[in-house]
Write an enzyme that holds these catalytic residues in place. Structure first.
Site, PDB file in Angstrom:
ATOM      1  N   ASP A   1      73.135  76.569   3.838  1.00  0.00           N
ATOM      2  CA  ASP A   1      72.142  76.784   2.998  1.00  0.00           C
ATOM      3  C   ASP A   1      71.030  77.053   3.929  1.00  0.00           C
ATOM      4  O   ASP A   1      69.976  76.035   4.261  1.00  0.00           O
ATOM      5  CB  ASP A   1      72.151  75.786   1.922  1.00  0.00           C
ATOM      6  CG  ASP A   1      70.734  75.916   1.036  1.00  0.00           C
ATOM      7  OD1 ASP A   1      70.421  77.115   1.015  1.00  0.00           O
ATOM      8  OD2 ASP A   1      70.528  75.094   0.103  1.00  0.00           O
TER       9      ASP A   1
ATOM     10  N   LYS B   1      64.133  78.123   4.054  1.00  0.00           N
ATOM     11  CA  LYS B   1      63.616  76.929   4.320  1.00  0.00           C
ATOM     12  C   LYS B   1      62.883  76.806   5.583  1.00  0.00           C
ATOM     13  O   LYS B   1      63.076  77.606   6.591  1.00  0.00           O
ATOM     14  CB  LYS B   1      64.880  75.871   4.316  1.00  0.00           C
ATOM     15  CG  LYS B   1      65.574  75.614   2.964  1.00  0.00           C
ATOM     16  CD  LYS B   1      66.773  74.665   3.431  1.00  0.00           C
ATOM     17  CE  LYS B   1      67.554  74.373   2.140  1.00  0.00           C
ATOM     18  NZ  LYS B   1      67.019  73.506   1.042  1.00  0.00           N
TER      19      LYS B   1
ATOM     20  N   ARG C   1      73.580  75.490  -7.936  1.00  0.00           N
ATOM     21  CA  ARG C   1      73.636  75.589  -9.379  1.00  0.00           C
ATOM     22  C   ARG C   1      74.162  76.712  -9.816  1.00  0.00           C
ATOM     23  O   ARG C   1      75.055  76.729 -10.880  1.00  0.00           O
ATOM     24  CB  ARG C   1      72.572  74.842 -10.114  1.00  0.00           C
ATOM     25  CG  ARG C   1      71.340  75.967 -10.074  1.00  0.00           C
ATOM     26  CD  ARG C   1      69.869  75.156 -10.461  1.00  0.00           C
ATOM     27  NE  ARG C   1      69.658  74.098  -9.393  1.00  0.00           N
ATOM     28  CZ  ARG C   1      68.311  73.796  -9.225  1.00  0.00           C
ATOM     29  NH1 ARG C   1      67.794  73.738 -10.431  1.00  0.00           N
ATOM     30  NH2 ARG C   1      67.992  72.701  -8.236  1.00  0.00           N
TER      31      ARG C   1
END
Ligand code: BES
Ligand code: ZN
Ligand code: ZN
Length: 496
Positions: A268, A275, A349
């Site tokens: 991720d 990030k 999600r």
């Protein structure tokens, strides 16, 4: 490791381990019970060495036949399953320092009035195998990476307890092996731990177990099923997405049909909403939910629960690229529900929206998902508690009970009705981040709930904290992937 059962007479193993409660009087009595000739000297040494029975504290008596090692449990009363595991972990720590390959345990010292030999055997096996784990395949030499090789384990118990002990030991061993598989998968760097790797692991599990089958859906099949939400997250990466569906069928009639869904983001990066480096560094962990599902399936063969179990993983990477999903994009999941991707780092999600939909399409109405879903659950509960959510009280109670005895700590957070509407989108059916600050893990749980149909029982376990251990938390959980959830889920399935 060979298990050898004995009555209490001939003790000739090299090292005999005795758990010792944190209670001075109990320590004196325990030592007296061994009938040493120089008992006085030994008791004087207990004082001198300040042996109090503190957690992991060790007191050793040598005689010409054997070594007796008293290990403090830190507990003043009856030992719990977690104490058994931790003490087993201290045994491994001792054996790393002082090598011995024949060891012994006297069951009555461990049970102290509580009579469940099965719980003792299961927990001891879990503790011994889990504590002896190291992810050292990429290291040439490492002192800490020593593995203990116990050749013979002598257990002193009543003849009538042998069968129970052996059965529970085998179960504990298999739960540990499932957990260790999950740890290995989490620890493997994302450069090799790709969606393909997860799919290959699932295939391998199905190949070696006649009660388990697997389907791997490739990109074209995923598109045919209209899992566009999942595909949108996978789009930025060169790694092809894989949708993994494992099925375990029990021998005989199944009591229930259950899906275990795992978040399977093999890396991720955040996507276009990339990030910062500190946040990205450990993001190989983002497939820990998937690792737990695979760990559960690895161990299903031995625990043989009487329920049908479906393991479901949407595996992909979340990467930025010219092809990546963009903030503001709107995608639909296989139920046709539209999702506004407001933030590309809230990707788990979105993939779960399709995994949960797929599970329900199989006619399953009891679902548990495990996901490293939010940073905010770590803010709320720290690194040792998973956030637990459920839309059904019985399901919550049953799973939380197993979590407690498995030593995998979880804390229930509310699906607070006040927050239900906060994922509302102006342009789609739902938005992948809330439009209010705070309560991020609850908002994420509500997002998932949107894809759960009426009447379906569902629990969501946000394992972002405990999936990856930065500093060793106990004697049987080293740093790195924890394999969190494998034992809780298996114990729950066994007890349905
Ligand atoms: N994979 C992360 C959550 C995570 C954080 C797991 C720390 C393990 C350790 C997840 O996809 C994520 O990035 N969540 C964001 C959501 C936010 C953008 C709404 C987060 O929690 O910051
Ligand atoms: Zn993310
Ligand atoms: Zn993520």
């Amino acid at each position: 490791m060979e298990l050898i059962f004995r009555k209490e007479e001939n003790q000739e193993e090299e090292v005999l381990f005795v758990p010792t409660l944190k209670d001075d009087k109990a320590i004196t009595n325990l030592i007296k019970s061994f009938d040493y000739e120089d008992e006085k000297d030994v008791l004087a040494r207990v004082k001198k060495e300040n042996f109090k029975g503190n957690k992991g504290q060790v007191f050793v008596i040598h005689d010409d036949k054997q070594v007796l090692v008293f290990i403090g449990t830190g507990q003043a009363k009856k030992l719990t399953t977690e104490d058994f595991r931790k003490t087993a972990g201290h045994i491994i720590a001792y054996l790393k320092k002082y090598k011995a390959n024949k060891i012994g345990l006297i069951s009555k010292h461990w049970l102290k009035g509580s009579s469940d030999i099965s719980l003792l055997a299961q927990s001891l096996a879990e503790g011994i195998y889990l504590a002896n784990y190291n992810f050292d395949k990429y290291k040439k030499t490492d002192k800490e990476a020593i593995k203990v090789d116990i050749k013979e384990l002598y257990v002193y118990l009543l003849a009538s307890q042998k069968v129970k002990f052996t059965k529970a030991w085998e179960l504990g061993k298999s739960l540990a092996e499932g957990t260790i598989l999950a740890r290995d998968l989490v620890n493997e760097p994302a450069g090799t731990m790709t969606p393909q790797f997860l799919a290959d692991t699932a295939r391998e599990i199905a190949k070696t177990n006649k009660n388990i089958t697997v389907k791997i859906l490739e990109e074209d099949k995923i598109a045919k099923l209209k899992m566009d939400a999942f595909l949108s997250i996978a789009k930025g990466s060169h790694e092809a997405p894989k949708f993994i569906h494992l099925i375990y069928k029990p021998i005989g009639k199944a009591k229930d049909k259950i899906a275990i869904v795992g978040k399977g983001i093999t890396f991720d990066s955040g996507g276009l909403n990339i990030k910062p480096w500190e946040g990205m560094y450990d993001m190989k962990v983002d497939m820990a939910g998937a690792a737990t599902v695979l760990g559960v399936f690895e161990a299903l063969a031995v625990s043989n629960p009487k329920v049908e179990v479906h393991g479901i993983i949407a595996a992909c990477e979340n990467m930025p690229s010219g092809n990546a999903v963009k903030p503001g994009d709107i995608v639909k999941n296989m139920q046709g529900k539209s999702i506004e991707i407001a933030h590309t780092d809230a990707e788990g999600r979105v993939t779960l929206a399709d995994s949960l939909a797929y599970a329900q399409k199989q006619g399953i109405n009891k679902i548990v998902d495990l996901a490293t879903l939010t940073g905010s659950v770590v803010v709320a509960l720290g690194s040792q508690y998973a956030g637990f959510f459920a839309n059904n009280n019985k399901l919550a109670k049953d799973i939380l009970k197993q979590a407690e005895s498995s030593g995998e700590t979880m804390w229930q957070l509310p699906l607070a009705p006040e927050y239900k509407e906060m994922n509302k989108s102006k342009v789609a059916d739902i938005r992948n981040i809330s439009n209010t600050k705070g309560g991020g893990s609850i908002m994420a749980a509500w997002f998932l709930d949107y894809f759960i149909e009426e009447g379906v029982e569902w629990a969501h376990i946000d394992i972002a904290g405990p999936a990856y251990i930065e500093k060793s938390i106990n004697s049987y959980t080293p740093v790195g992937g924890a394999g969190f959830g494998v034992r809780t889920i298996l114990n729950w399935l066994r007890n349905i």
